[in-house]
Design a protein around this motif. Structure first.
Motif, PDB file in Angstrom:
ATOM      1  N   VAL A  22       0.862  -1.176   0.000  1.00 49.78           N
ATOM      2  CA  VAL A  22       0.000   0.000   0.000  1.00 49.78           C
ATOM      3  C   VAL A  22       0.892   1.217   0.000  1.00 49.78           C
ATOM      4  O   VAL A  22       1.854   1.272   0.757  1.00 49.78           O
ATOM      5  CB  VAL A  22      -0.922   0.000   1.252  1.00 49.78           C
ATOM      6  N   PRO A  23       0.655   2.209  -0.819  1.00 50.89           N
ATOM      7  CA  PRO A  23       1.489   3.391  -0.840  1.00 50.89           C
ATOM      8  C   PRO A  23       1.587   4.033   0.527  1.00 50.89           C
ATOM      9  O   PRO A  23       0.642   3.988   1.324  1.00 50.89           O
ATOM     10  CB  PRO A  23       0.769   4.323  -1.839  1.00 50.89           C
ATOM     11  N   ALA A  24       2.772   4.615   0.801  1.00 59.91           N
ATOM     12  CA  ALA A  24       3.000   5.243   2.098  1.00 59.91           C
ATOM     13  C   ALA A  24       1.952   6.330   2.335  1.00 59.91           C
ATOM     14  O   ALA A  24       1.741   7.201   1.514  1.00 59.91           O
ATOM     15  CB  ALA A  24       4.401   5.837   2.148  1.00 59.91           C
ATOM     16  N   GLY A  25       1.324   6.286   3.508  1.00 62.26           N
ATOM     17  CA  GLY A  25       0.304   7.274   3.846  1.00 62.26           C
ATOM     18  C   GLY A  25      -1.024   7.039   3.162  1.00 62.26           C
ATOM     19  O   GLY A  25      -1.954   7.823   3.334  1.00 62.26           O
ATOM     20  N   GLY A  26      -1.125   5.987   2.344  1.00 56.52           N
ATOM     21  CA  GLY A  26      -2.366   5.747   1.636  1.00 56.52           C
ATOM     22  C   GLY A  26      -3.412   5.117   2.527  1.00 56.52           C
ATOM     23  O   GLY A  26      -3.135   4.142   3.217  1.00 56.52           O
ATOM     24  N   LEU A  27      -4.613   5.640   2.505  1.00 57.34           N
ATOM     25  CA  LEU A  27      -5.727   5.110   3.272  1.00 57.34           C
ATOM     26  C   LEU A  27      -6.887   4.863   2.332  1.00 57.34           C
ATOM     27  O   LEU A  27      -7.059   5.577   1.340  1.00 57.34           O
ATOM     28  CB  LEU A  27      -6.162   6.101   4.355  1.00 57.34           C
ATOM     29  N   PRO A  28      -7.692   3.849   2.616  1.00 59.44           N
ATOM     30  CA  PRO A  28      -8.907   3.661   1.820  1.00 59.44           C
ATOM     31  C   PRO A  28      -9.770   4.913   1.831  1.00 59.44           C
ATOM     32  O   PRO A  28      -9.808   5.656   2.814  1.00 59.44           O
ATOM     33  CB  PRO A  28      -9.593   2.478   2.523  1.00 59.44           C
ATOM     34  N   LEU A  29     -10.486   5.129   0.741  1.00 62.36           N
ATOM     35  CA  LEU A  29     -11.297   6.332   0.611  1.00 62.36           C
ATOM     36  C   LEU A  29     -12.343   6.414   1.719  1.00 62.36           C
ATOM     37  O   LEU A  29     -12.588   7.493   2.285  1.00 62.36           O
ATOM     38  CB  LEU A  29     -11.972   6.360  -0.760  1.00 62.36           C
ATOM     39  N   GLY A  30     -12.965   5.276   2.030  1.00 62.52           N
ATOM     40  CA  GLY A  30     -13.980   5.283   3.079  1.00 62.52           C
ATOM     41  C   GLY A  30     -13.417   5.696   4.428  1.00 62.52           C
ATOM     42  O   GLY A  30     -14.059   6.430   5.189  1.00 62.52           O
ATOM     43  N   VAL A  31     -12.204   5.236   4.734  1.00 64.34           N
ATOM     44  CA  VAL A  31     -11.572   5.599   5.999  1.00 64.34           C
ATOM     45  C   VAL A  31     -11.245   7.082   6.025  1.00 64.34           C
ATOM     46  O   VAL A  31     -11.428   7.768   7.038  1.00 64.34           O
ATOM     47  CB  VAL A  31     -10.301   4.754   6.226  1.00 64.34           C
ATOM     48  N   ARG A  32     -10.768   7.607   4.897  1.00 64.36           N
ATOM     49  CA  ARG A  32     -10.477   9.046   4.829  1.00 64.36           C
ATOM     50  C   ARG A  32     -11.731   9.875   5.056  1.00 64.36           C
ATOM     51  O   ARG A  32     -11.726  10.845   5.822  1.00 64.36           O
ATOM     52  CB  ARG A  32      -9.869   9.386   3.469  1.00 64.36           C
ATOM     53  N   LEU A  33     -12.807   9.498   4.374  1.00 60.38           N
ATOM     54  CA  LEU A  33     -14.051  10.242   4.527  1.00 60.38           C
ATOM     55  C   LEU A  33     -14.583  10.132   5.958  1.00 60.38           C
ATOM     56  O   LEU A  33     -15.029  11.136   6.541  1.00 60.38           O
ATOM     57  CB  LEU A  33     -15.089   9.727   3.528  1.00 60.38           C
ATOM     58  N   GLY A  34     -14.541   8.922   6.504  1.00 58.34           N
ATOM     59  CA  GLY A  34     -15.025   8.738   7.873  1.00 58.34           C
ATOM     60  C   GLY A  34     -14.205   9.511   8.885  1.00 58.34           C
ATOM     61  O   GLY A  34     -14.759  10.170   9.772  1.00 58.34           O
ATOM     62  N   ALA A  35     -12.882   9.459   8.767  1.00 60.05           N
ATOM     63  CA  ALA A  35     -12.018  10.178   9.703  1.00 60.05           C
ATOM     64  C   ALA A  35     -12.192  11.685   9.556  1.00 60.05           C
ATOM     65  O   ALA A  35     -12.221  12.417  10.561  1.00 60.05           O
ATOM     66  CB  ALA A  35     -10.562   9.786   9.468  1.00 60.05           C
ATOM     67  N   GLY A  36     -12.313  12.163   8.320  1.00 62.28           N
ATOM     68  CA  GLY A  36     -12.534  13.594   8.119  1.00 62.28           C
ATOM     69  C   GLY A  36     -13.847  14.066   8.708  1.00 62.28           C
ATOM     70  O   GLY A  36     -13.919  15.130   9.335  1.00 62.28           O
ATOM     71  N   PHE A  37     -14.898  13.261   8.514  1.00 61.82           N
ATOM     72  CA  PHE A  37     -16.198  13.620   9.074  1.00 61.82           C
ATOM     73  C   PHE A  37     -16.150  13.641  10.600  1.00 61.82           C
ATOM     74  O   PHE A  37     -16.683  14.566  11.239  1.00 61.82           O
ATOM     75  CB  PHE A  37     -17.257  12.637   8.593  1.00 61.82           C
ATOM     76  N   LEU A  38     -15.504  12.643  11.214  1.00 63.50           N
ATOM     77  CA  LEU A  38     -15.407  12.605  12.672  1.00 63.50           C
ATOM     78  C   LEU A  38     -14.594  13.777  13.206  1.00 63.50           C
ATOM     79  O   LEU A  38     -14.917  14.334  14.262  1.00 63.50           O
ATOM     80  CB  LEU A  38     -14.781  11.284  13.123  1.00 63.50           C
ATOM     81  N   ALA A  39     -13.549  14.159  12.477  1.00 61.40           N
ATOM     82  CA  ALA A  39     -12.757  15.321  12.898  1.00 61.40           C
ATOM     83  C   ALA A  39     -13.615  16.584  12.884  1.00 61.40           C
ATOM     84  O   ALA A  39     -13.528  17.423  13.801  1.00 61.40           O
ATOM     85  CB  ALA A  39     -11.548  15.484  11.983  1.00 61.40           C
ATOM     86  N   LEU A  40     -14.459  16.732  11.865  1.00 61.55           N
ATOM     87  CA  LEU A  40     -15.345  17.893  11.804  1.00 61.55           C
ATOM     88  C   LEU A  40     -16.358  17.880  12.949  1.00 61.55           C
ATOM     89  O   LEU A  40     -16.667  18.927  13.535  1.00 61.55           O
ATOM     90  CB  LEU A  40     -16.070  17.920  10.457  1.00 61.55           C
ATOM     91  N   VAL A  41     -16.886  16.684  13.276  1.00 60.54           N
ATOM     92  CA  VAL A  41     -17.860  16.586  14.359  1.00 60.54           C
ATOM     93  C   VAL A  41     -17.213  16.962  15.691  1.00 60.54           C
ATOM     94  O   VAL A  41     -17.788  17.714  16.497  1.00 60.54           O
ATOM     95  CB  VAL A  41     -18.444  15.156  14.424  1.00 60.54           C
ATOM     96  N   VAL A  42     -16.012  16.443  15.936  1.00 58.61           N
ATOM     97  CA  VAL A  42     -15.320  16.779  17.188  1.00 58.61           C
ATOM     98  C   VAL A  42     -15.013  18.274  17.247  1.00 58.61           C
ATOM     99  O   VAL A  42     -15.196  18.924  18.284  1.00 58.61           O
ATOM    100  CB  VAL A  42     -14.027  15.955  17.310  1.00 58.61           C
ATOM    101  N   LEU A  43     -14.552  18.843  16.145  1.00 62.81           N
ATOM    102  CA  LEU A  43     -14.251  20.273  16.108  1.00 62.81           C
ATOM    103  C   LEU A  43     -15.515  21.101  16.344  1.00 62.81           C
ATOM    104  O   LEU A  43     -15.488  22.103  17.083  1.00 62.81           O
ATOM    105  CB  LEU A  43     -13.626  20.629  14.760  1.00 62.81           C
ATOM    106  N   ALA A  44     -16.622  20.677  15.728  1.00 63.95           N
ATOM    107  CA  ALA A  44     -17.885  21.393  15.924  1.00 63.95           C
ATOM    108  C   ALA A  44     -18.353  21.311  17.371  1.00 63.95           C
ATOM    109  O   ALA A  44     -18.888  22.283  17.918  1.00 63.95           O
ATOM    110  CB  ALA A  44     -18.950  20.831  14.985  1.00 63.95           C
ATOM    111  N   ALA A  45     -18.151  20.145  18.015  1.00 59.45           N
ATOM    112  CA  ALA A  45     -18.551  20.006  19.417  1.00 59.45           C
ATOM    113  C   ALA A  45     -17.718  20.906  20.322  1.00 59.45           C
ATOM    114  O   ALA A  45     -18.247  21.525  21.257  1.00 59.45           O
ATOM    115  CB  ALA A  45     -18.410  18.542  19.845  1.00 59.45           C
ATOM    116  N   VAL A  46     -16.422  20.994  20.040  1.00 59.60           N
ATOM    117  CA  VAL A  46     -15.547  21.835  20.867  1.00 59.60           C
ATOM    118  C   VAL A  46     -15.886  23.313  20.692  1.00 59.60           C
ATOM    119  O   VAL A  46     -15.906  24.092  21.655  1.00 59.60           O
ATOM    120  CB  VAL A  46     -14.071  21.563  20.517  1.00 59.60           C
ATOM    121  N   LEU A  47     -16.162  23.707  19.458  1.00 60.96           N
ATOM    122  CA  LEU A  47     -16.415  25.116  19.154  1.00 60.96           C
ATOM    123  C   LEU A  47     -17.895  25.475  19.163  1.00 60.96           C
ATOM    124  O   LEU A  47     -18.256  26.566  18.697  1.00 60.96           O
ATOM    125  CB  LEU A  47     -15.818  25.460  17.780  1.00 60.96           C
ATOM    126  N   ALA A  48     -18.740  24.598  19.671  1.00 54.34           N
ATOM    127  CA  ALA A  48     -20.187  24.837  19.637  1.00 54.34           C
ATOM    128  C   ALA A  48     -20.598  26.180  20.236  1.00 54.34           C
ATOM    129  O   ALA A  48     -21.418  26.893  19.643  1.00 54.34           O
ATOM    130  CB  ALA A  48     -20.915  23.696  20.338  1.00 54.34           C
TER     131      ALA A  48
END
Length: 292
Positions: A22-48
């Protein structure tokens, strides 16, 4: 049948290795989308408090069950409370409570599982029978009985679900610890005169941490859904909390009036976070398990 010549073998193996890498730093697309979405949710909760357009408990009866628009991007509920503001503030409870739940369950489950695997004999039998009894007893009924005794509320729900999840974590920890305790480093520490409690605390359990953490990440979505279910049933968060499960319960009556947003918005938030955590959790569990 003739096989490949000697010079061709290294080339064939090289091609197989290249295909499987697997290329270095390569992640499945679904994992990237899921992790990005969770990061946005956590950021939104902190900055609510900073990004929410209205206070979560601000009532405006003139805007009752208003649809999406410039003033209310996701509409309002029956009391005129802004759904976007409530969802943003409710993310804190909906994310922190499962973390506390799993932390308590892991503390109890890892302790019991490690003790059973290390001591064996009657201790292992006792812990195994105890977890089997807990498995045979319906988890939701067990939680409801505890809430009936100690009263409804988020604190009671977290403690009750922690007790319900502990046997599952204990069984998993025991299975992993049984394989870990047979490794040579355990005998090496015993030869050095190190006590069993010290070996477990400072060496065995840390070596189990990758596998256990990966398993807990997978359980996070289920824990979030369980807490939301209890809030929906009226056993968890209580008004005026903006917990997502409670918001679904409060918005259910508006669906009959042709206003699905009060129930649809928090319900979609729950489903999206659970799916994202399941995608990221399965990937993390595989990675942590392979590196263990």
């Amino acid at each position: 049948m003739t096989g490949p010549t000697a010079p061709a073998l290294p080339a064939a193996r090289t091609r197989l290795r290249v295909r499987g890498t697997v290329p270095a730093g390569g992640l499945p697309l679904g994992v990237r989308l899921g992790a990005g979405f969770l990061a946005l949710v956590v950021l939104a909760a902190v900055l609510a408090p900073l990004i929410a357009p209205y206070p979560p408990d601000a009532i405006d009866l003139d805007a009752s069950l208003a649809g999406t628009g410039h003033a209310h991007w996701l509409g309002t509920d029956a009391s005129g409370q802004d759904l976007l503001s409530r969802v943003l503030h409710g993310a804190r409870t909906s994310l922190v409570a499962p973390l506390l739940l799993l932390a308590l369950a892991a503390l109890l489950g890892v302790t019991l599982g490690t003790l059973a695997a290390w001591r064996g004999g009657w201790v292992d039998t006792l812990v195994s029978r105890l977890t089997d009894v807990m498995y045979a007893f319906p988890g939701l009924l067990f939680v409801v009985l505890i809430i009936a005794v100690f009263g409804a509320g988020m604190t009671t729900s977290v403690l009750a679900l922690a007790l319900a999840y502990a046997p599952t974590i204990a069984k998993y920890t025991r299975s992993v610890a049984l394989a870990e305790r047979t490794k040579p480093y355990v005998d090496a520490y015993r030869v050095q005169g190190m006590g069993g409690a010290r070996i477990c605390a400072f060496h065995l359990v840390p070596n189990l941490s990758r596998a256990v953490v990966g398993y807990l990440v997978v359980l996070f979505g289920e824990a979030l859904m369980s807490l939301a279910t209890l809030s929906y049933l009226g056993f968890g968060a209580q008004p005026p909390s903006s917990d997502w499960g409670l918001m679904v319960q409060e918005g259910q009556a508006a669906v009959v009036q042709g206003a699905p947003l009060p129930a649809l918005v928090p319900g979609t938030a729950i489903a999206a976070v659970v799916v994202a955590f399941n995608i990221v959790g399965v990937w993390a569990a595989d990675r942590l398990g392979s590196r263990r």
